[in-house]
Design a protein around this motif. Structure first.
Motif, PDB file in Angstrom:
ATOM      1  N   ARG A  74       0.832  -1.216   0.000  1.00 40.72           N
ATOM      2  CA  ARG A  74       0.000   0.000   0.000  1.00 40.72           C
ATOM      3  C   ARG A  74       0.860   1.257   0.000  1.00 40.72           C
ATOM      4  N   ILE A  75       1.922   1.250   0.786  1.00 41.59           N
ATOM      5  CA  ILE A  75       2.796   2.425   0.832  1.00 41.59           C
ATOM      6  C   ILE A  75       3.443   2.652  -0.535  1.00 41.59           C
ATOM      7  N   ASP A  95      -3.744   5.387   0.730  1.00 45.78           N
ATOM      8  CA  ASP A  95      -3.055   4.098   0.794  1.00 45.78           C
ATOM      9  C   ASP A  95      -1.768   4.168   1.604  1.00 45.78           C
ATOM     10  N   VAL A  96      -1.062   5.276   1.567  1.00 44.43           N
ATOM     11  CA  VAL A  96       0.129   5.428   2.411  1.00 44.43           C
ATOM     12  C   VAL A  96      -0.276   5.362   3.884  1.00 44.43           C
ATOM     13  N   GLY A 144      -1.302   1.842   4.733  1.00 45.03           N
ATOM     14  CA  GLY A 144      -0.102   1.014   4.779  1.00 45.03           C
ATOM     15  C   GLY A 144       0.658   1.200   6.076  1.00 45.03           C
ATOM     16  N   ALA A 145       0.797   2.439   6.503  1.00 46.27           N
ATOM     17  CA  ALA A 145       1.480   2.710   7.771  1.00 46.27           C
ATOM     18  C   ALA A 145       0.706   2.111   8.942  1.00 46.27           C
TER      19      ALA A 145
END
Length: 145
Positions: free
Chosen positions: A21-22, A59-60, A63-64
């Motif tokens: 995702r990231i 998404d970042v 992801g995180a």
């Protein structure tokens, strides 16, 4: 029986999803024009490209959160990510019916749907594989009464 705890298995699946995702988020936020070109979509569209960048940033953040140290945060992220990916796949299907290029629709449904399926089924499948491996290494022993 496997040595991996359920949280360990889920954490590994979430780590893969989190990193992916990231990477995807940074790619779409910073390389929006290229992402559109690959999908066969004119860039920027009427929105000036802001939506693809917003999805990238989303998404970042997801992801995180998938990589977070707290199990509760990871579990909530897994569920939220599945829901968002299924919703995204549905939106892409609707957009395809209204003129979205086929290539972009295929990519969108494959990525969103694939991520949702991997997130939902991945932990269970990984547990099955690990249990199968463990059974091969340590076969059950018969006991006599």
């Amino acid at each position: 029986m496997t040595n991996a705890r359920p949280d360990s298995v889920q954490r590994r699946v979430l780590a893969v999803i989190g990193v992916a995702r990231i990477v995807w988020g940074v790619t779409t936020a910073l390389g929006s024009a290229h992402v559109h070109r690959v999908g066969g979509i004119e860039y920027p569209g009427p929105d000036g490209g802001v939506w693809i960048k917003a999805f990238g940033i989303r998404d970042v953040i997801l992801g995180a959160a998938a990589l977070h140290s707290d199990e509760t945060v990871r579990g909530a992220t897994l569920k939220a990510g599945i829901a968002m990916d299924l919703f995204d796949a549905g939106v892409v299907i609707v957009a395809a019916r209204h003129g979205m290029p086929r290539r972009a629709a295929r990519i969108g449904v494959l990525m969103a749907g694939g991520t949702a399926v991997f997130a939902a089924a991945g932990p269970g499948l990984l547990r099955m594989v690990e249990n199968h491996r463990s059974d091969r290494v340590h076969p059950p022993t018969a006991t006599c009464l």
